[in-house]
Design a protein around this motif. Structure first.
Motif, PDB file in Angstrom:
ATOM      1  N   GLY A  83       0.920  -1.145   0.147  1.00 51.40           N
ATOM      2  CA  GLY A  83      -0.009   0.094  -0.093  1.00 51.40           C
ATOM      3  C   GLY A  83       0.871   1.339   0.003  1.00 51.40           C
ATOM      4  O   GLY A  83       2.142   1.292  -0.224  1.00 51.40           O
ATOM      5  N   GLY A  84       0.350   2.315   0.204  1.00 53.11           N
ATOM      6  CA  GLY A  84       1.012   3.731   0.479  1.00 53.11           C
ATOM      7  C   GLY A  84       2.252   3.681   1.152  1.00 53.11           C
ATOM      8  O   GLY A  84       3.090   4.448   0.589  1.00 53.11           O
ATOM      9  N   TRP A  85       2.486   2.982   2.250  1.00 49.08           N
ATOM     10  CA  TRP A  85       3.690   2.851   2.843  1.00 49.08           C
ATOM     11  C   TRP A  85       4.736   2.386   2.405  1.00 49.08           C
ATOM     12  O   TRP A  85       5.831   2.606   2.378  1.00 49.08           O
ATOM     13  N   ALA A  86       4.377   1.218   1.524  1.00 48.91           N
ATOM     14  CA  ALA A  86       5.393   0.450   0.668  1.00 48.91           C
ATOM     15  C   ALA A  86       5.835   1.415  -0.299  1.00 48.91           C
ATOM     16  O   ALA A  86       7.275   1.520  -0.569  1.00 48.91           O
ATOM     17  N   MET A  87       4.994   2.470  -1.070  1.00 50.21           N
ATOM     18  CA  MET A  87       5.302   3.477  -2.073  1.00 50.21           C
ATOM     19  C   MET A  87       6.346   4.147  -1.269  1.00 50.21           C
ATOM     20  O   MET A  87       7.198   4.648  -1.707  1.00 50.21           O
ATOM     21  N   ASP A  88       5.829   4.697  -0.224  1.00 45.88           N
ATOM     22  CA  ASP A  88       6.765   5.848   0.527  1.00 45.88           C
ATOM     23  C   ASP A  88       8.280   5.205   0.879  1.00 45.88           C
ATOM     24  O   ASP A  88       9.259   5.820   0.727  1.00 45.88           O
ATOM     25  N   PHE A  89       8.293   3.915   1.430  1.00 48.44           N
ATOM     26  CA  PHE A  89       9.659   3.171   1.663  1.00 48.44           C
ATOM     27  C   PHE A  89      10.529   3.092   0.429  1.00 48.44           C
ATOM     28  O   PHE A  89      11.608   3.046   0.465  1.00 48.44           O
ATOM     29  N   PHE A  90       9.806   2.859  -0.717  1.00 48.60           N
ATOM     30  CA  PHE A  90      10.311   2.846  -1.989  1.00 48.60           C
ATOM     31  C   PHE A  90      10.919   4.056  -2.385  1.00 48.60           C
ATOM     32  O   PHE A  90      11.910   4.160  -2.715  1.00 48.60           O
ATOM     33  N   ILE A  91      10.234   5.172  -2.247  1.00 53.62           N
ATOM     34  CA  ILE A  91      10.518   6.450  -2.605  1.00 53.62           C
ATOM     35  C   ILE A  91      11.605   7.062  -1.579  1.00 53.62           C
ATOM     36  O   ILE A  91      12.513   7.824  -2.025  1.00 53.62           O
ATOM     37  N   GLY A  92      11.453   6.602  -0.391  1.00 53.15           N
ATOM     38  CA  GLY A  92      12.362   7.080   0.636  1.00 53.15           C
ATOM     39  C   GLY A  92      11.642   8.326   1.415  1.00 53.15           C
ATOM     40  O   GLY A  92      12.645   9.049   2.013  1.00 53.15           O
ATOM     41  N   GLU A  93      10.620   8.681   1.051  1.00 49.71           N
ATOM     42  CA  GLU A  93      10.128   9.800   1.931  1.00 49.71           C
ATOM     43  C   GLU A  93       8.771   9.780   2.020  1.00 49.71           C
ATOM     44  O   GLU A  93       7.805   9.032   1.092  1.00 49.71           O
TER      45      GLU A  93
END
Length: 174
Positions: A31-41
């Motif tokens: 979900g959204g947190w996986a995206m943020d952890f991939f992007i780094g912020e």
């Protein structure tokens, strides 16, 4: 953006990672947190924290989270997903199993045995700040966000999913 809520969620992600490492249980952000952890912020506010975990680990995971102050909350069928809340934050663990060919499938509920995207668990470790965690593969993340309204009739396409897909695709190009 609600920075206090994001900081609390990020802290609880770190706590969950510590709990699962101590148990020897594998989990992956989705979900959204996986995206943020991939992007780094942190890119946006998140309603909750979404995870994948193996169904065979659900009982041990539930026990350990409850010892740490998480409370179970009603959600989808227990064989499909287990949900918890702590400090006003919901955390849900979609449960995984393998079929007779070794492919990753939905563990329970109305979609038991349905395949998850191939290579989904081959994601890397991502992070925001000092918090690091396994995440599902970016390709699987995009496929899940695109296909959920097809897989789950009646689930509308959400603006945040389209925005997340655009962010992930841009990050992949970069």
């Amino acid at each position: 953006m609600d920075r206090e809520r994001s900081a609390r969620q990020l802290r609880l992600i770190g706590e969950t990672v510590d709990i699962t490492k101590a148990l020897g249980v594998e989990v992956w952000l989705r979900g959204g947190w996986a995206m943020d952890f991939f992007i780094g912020e942190v890119t946006r506010d998140h309603e909750d924290i979404d995870w994948f975990a193996w169904a065979e680990d659900a009982a041990a995971l539930t026990e350990a989270l409850m010892r740490s102050g998480w409370q179970p909350v009603p959600g989808p069928p227990s064989g499909q997903q287990v949900d918890f809340a702590k400090e006003g934050v919901e955390s849900s663990f979609a449960l995984l199993d393998r079929d007779r060919y070794g492919r990753v499938v939905v563990a329970g509920g109305p979609w038991v045995g349905e395949l998850w995207p191939e290579g989904m668990l081959a994601g890397s470790v991502g992070g925001v700040g000092a918090v690091r965690c396994r995440i599902i593969s970016t390709g699987a993340q995009i496929e899940i966000k695109r296909m959920t309204p097809v897989w789950v009739p009646g689930r509308p396409r959400r603006t945040k999913d389209a925005e997340d897909i655009a962010r992930l695709e841009a990050a992949l190009r970069a």
